[in-house]
Write a protein that holds these residues in place. Structure first.
Motif, PDB file in Angstrom:
ATOM      1  N   GLY A   1       1.552  10.301  -1.610  1.00 40.14           N
ATOM      2  CA  GLY A   1       1.461  11.255  -0.521  1.00 40.14           C
ATOM      3  C   GLY A   1       0.126  11.206   0.187  1.00 40.14           C
ATOM      4  N   PRO A   2       0.002  11.952   1.299  1.00 37.31           N
ATOM      5  CA  PRO A   2      -1.250  11.931   2.068  1.00 37.31           C
ATOM      6  C   PRO A   2      -2.467  12.368   1.258  1.00 37.31           C
ATOM      7  CG  PRO A   2       0.516  12.904   3.361  1.00 37.31           C
ATOM      8  CD  PRO A   2       1.044  12.746   1.980  1.00 37.31           C
ATOM      9  N   HIS A   3      -2.317  13.345   0.352  1.00 40.00           N
ATOM     10  CA  HIS A   3      -3.461  13.821  -0.417  1.00 40.00           C
ATOM     11  C   HIS A   3      -3.931  12.808  -1.458  1.00 40.00           C
ATOM     12  CE1 HIS A   3      -3.394  17.609   1.543  1.00 40.00           C
ATOM     13  NE2 HIS A   3      -2.278  18.053   0.973  1.00 40.00           N
ATOM     14  N   TYR A   4      -3.100  11.824  -1.788  1.00 40.84           N
ATOM     15  CA  TYR A   4      -3.453  10.853  -2.825  1.00 40.84           C
ATOM     16  C   TYR A   4      -3.558   9.432  -2.273  1.00 40.84           C
ATOM     17  CZ  TYR A   4      -1.919  14.774  -5.654  1.00 40.84           C
ATOM     18  OH  TYR A   4      -1.766  16.030  -6.208  1.00 40.84           O
ATOM     19  N   ALA A   5      -3.597   9.280  -0.951  1.00 41.84           N
ATOM     20  CA  ALA A   5      -3.674   7.946  -0.349  1.00 41.84           C
ATOM     21  C   ALA A   5      -4.988   7.268  -0.717  1.00 41.84           C
ATOM     22  CB  ALA A   5      -3.535   8.055   1.168  1.00 41.84           C
ATOM     23  N   THR A   6      -4.923   5.967  -0.900  1.00 41.07           N
ATOM     24  CA  THR A   6      -6.098   5.206  -1.349  1.00 41.07           C
ATOM     25  C   THR A   6      -6.675   4.290  -0.266  1.00 41.07           C
ATOM     26  OG1 THR A   6      -4.623   3.483  -2.226  1.00 41.07           O
ATOM     27  CG2 THR A   6      -5.303   5.238  -3.740  1.00 41.07           C
ATOM     28  N   THR A   7      -5.816   3.730   0.598  1.00 43.83           N
ATOM     29  CA  THR A   7      -6.261   2.767   1.603  1.00 43.83           C
ATOM     30  C   THR A   7      -5.796   3.233   2.973  1.00 43.83           C
ATOM     31  OG1 THR A   7      -6.065   0.976  -0.014  1.00 43.83           O
ATOM     32  CG2 THR A   7      -6.264   0.352   2.304  1.00 43.83           C
ATOM     33  N   ILE A   8      -6.724   3.373   3.883  1.00 47.37           N
ATOM     34  CA  ILE A   8      -6.387   3.831   5.227  1.00 47.37           C
ATOM     35  C   ILE A   8      -5.549   2.768   5.944  1.00 47.37           C
ATOM     36  CG2 ILE A   8      -7.319   4.489   7.487  1.00 47.37           C
ATOM     37  CD1 ILE A   8      -9.756   5.584   6.072  1.00 47.37           C
ATOM     38  N   GLY A   9      -4.454   3.188   6.525  1.00 47.45           N
ATOM     39  CA  GLY A   9      -3.570   2.287   7.248  1.00 47.45           C
ATOM     40  C   GLY A   9      -2.526   1.618   6.385  1.00 47.45           C
ATOM     41  N   ALA A  10      -2.571   1.783   5.065  1.00 41.60           N
ATOM     42  CA  ALA A  10      -1.590   1.146   4.178  1.00 41.60           C
ATOM     43  C   ALA A  10      -0.357   2.028   4.050  1.00 41.60           C
ATOM     44  CB  ALA A  10      -2.202   0.879   2.803  1.00 41.60           C
ATOM     45  N   ASN A  11       0.740   1.413   3.627  1.00 47.04           N
ATOM     46  CA  ASN A  11       1.979   2.183   3.456  1.00 47.04           C
ATOM     47  C   ASN A  11       2.039   2.909   2.118  1.00 47.04           C
ATOM     48  OD1 ASN A  11       2.410   0.068   1.686  1.00 47.04           O
ATOM     49  ND2 ASN A  11       4.017  -0.880   2.933  1.00 47.04           N
ATOM     50  N   GLU A  12       1.137   2.599   1.194  1.00 50.11           N
ATOM     51  CA  GLU A  12       1.021   3.289  -0.099  1.00 50.11           C
ATOM     52  C   GLU A  12       2.308   3.209  -0.917  1.00 50.11           C
ATOM     53  OE1 GLU A  12      -1.912   4.556  -1.070  1.00 50.11           O
ATOM     54  OE2 GLU A  12      -2.769   3.924   0.844  1.00 50.11           O
ATOM     55  N   MET A  13       2.942   2.034  -0.857  1.00 47.16           N
ATOM     56  CA  MET A  13       4.197   1.858  -1.592  1.00 47.16           C
ATOM     57  C   MET A  13       3.925   1.267  -2.974  1.00 47.16           C
ATOM     58  SD  MET A  13       6.692   2.847   0.472  1.00 47.16           S
ATOM     59  CE  MET A  13       8.185   1.966   0.068  1.00 47.16           C
ATOM     60  N   TRP A  14       4.846   1.568  -3.909  1.00 47.44           N
ATOM     61  CA  TRP A  14       4.838   1.056  -5.282  1.00 47.44           C
ATOM     62  C   TRP A  14       3.521   1.332  -6.006  1.00 47.44           C
ATOM     63  CZ3 TRP A  14       6.668  -2.757  -1.570  1.00 47.44           C
ATOM     64  CH2 TRP A  14       8.075  -2.749  -1.469  1.00 47.44           C
TER      65      TRP A  14
END
Length: 336
Positions: free
Chosen positions: A141-154
């Motif tokens: 989710g947005p609060h746990y995103a790690t890389t800006i612009g990434a889809n944060e999948m898997w």
């Protein structure tokens, strides 16, 4: 005296369901029409397009990040308290209890358990499809995103698609699905669409979901509702199986009447016959026919005063030929 068994609350519930064994005429069961198949195919194509757009890190993912950096909860903080309560309309526990209570009342009025079975089947399909997608794609989710612009999948997340949105579509949309008239169905469909979309946008406002999560959750819930007519034949069989099981349980509880035992062969013994005549065999202890209970005896019933007296056979008093009847013998006169 004949007594009746006291009915329990469960017996009274099933007795009301038995009042109308056939499906009510006003209860419209949706069919998988051509229009519904086209709508299902279009929604499935939209679902797959959202998944492909997120997997490819397309413009939709960039738009997700722009909305996240905009931080709507900071732009309009005055509605934050209200939306904290409004998002509860997408939580499964409270909404399922409310809708199940309403559908239970519908089942009581229509003498069928189909509304509750349909709701249970919709929730089961929702858990299987949305839950599998969440675990399979594992988006953060947005609060746990790690890389800006990434889809944060898997990455071990569970927010894609939005469970709040999909649950709101199914929970409130089932009321429109179970509506008995087309006009009511249209009104409830519009109401459920507004509630589900507003709940989804509320999660975006609070920062718990990406916008693409909401779009996919809305499509996932709509797919469940559109696929329900395919489950209707199975629900009909399940309803019949439940009532058959209820009948078996009730028979075991009340007890089945004992069968009447057949009359055995009665042994016979010889009876002395006149001299020169054939020997006659007479049954010993011939069984009497079964007597029906008093409250089941057929009429008409003769009053006791009109019944003719019956003289018992085999009197032990020896006969006296000299004794005259009291009615015919003269009474002696005292004092000569």
């Amino acid at each position: 005296m004949r007594t009746e068994r006291n009915l329990t609350r469960l017996d009274r519930v099933f007795a009301r369901l038995d009042r109308e064994p056939e499906r009510p005429a006003g209860l419209d069961v949706p069919r998988m029409s051509r229009h519904r198949i086209v709508l299902f195919s279009a929604t499935l194509a939209f679902y797959l397009a959202i998944v492909v757009a997120v997997l490819a890190t397309s413009w939709l993912v960039r738009f997700d990040w722009q909305v996240m950096f905009f931080r709507p909860y900071q732009q309009w903080p005055e509605i934050h308290a209200f939306l904290d309560y409004w998002v509860v309309l997408g939580q499964r526990g409270p909404t399922a209890v409310m809708v199940a209570a309403w559908l239970g009342w519908r089942s009581w009025r229509q003498h069928t358990i189909r509304p509750l079975l349909t709701f249970g089947a919709a929730l089961l399909l929702l858990n299987l499809t949305v839950g599998a997608a969440k675990i399979g794609m594992g988006r953060l989710g947005p609060h746990y995103a790690t890389t800006i612009g990434a889809n944060e999948m898997w990455l071990g997340g569970d927010i894609f698609p939005s469970g709040h949105t999909a649950n709101a579509v199914v929970t409130w949309g089932i009321l429109a699905y179970m509506a008995s008239t087309p006009r009511t169905r249209r009104y409830l469909s519009a109401l459920s669409a507004v509630v589900s979309l507003s709940v989804g946008l509320t999660t975006v406002y609070l920062g718990t979901h990406w916008l693409s999560d909401v779009l996919l959750g809305w499509a996932a819930g709509l797919l469940v509702l559109l696929a329900l007519p395919w489950v209707e034949p199975l629900l009909t069989r399940v309803e019949g199986w439940i009532f058959d099981l209820r009948e078996l349980w009730r028979d075991r509880r009340i007890g089945v009447a004992a069968p009447v035992a057949p009359v055995p062969n009665v042994p016979t013994q010889p009876v002395a016959a006149p001299a020169g005549g054939p020997q006659v065999r007479e049954p010993v202890g011939a069984a009497r026919p079964a007597r029906a209970p008093a409250y089941l005896a057929p009429g008409p019933h003769t009053p006791r005063s009109e019944r003719s007296p019956v003289t018992p056979a085999g009197s032990r008093r020896p006969p006296h030929s000299e004794r005259a009847s009291r009615a015919t013998s003269p009474r002696p006169v005292a004092g000569g």
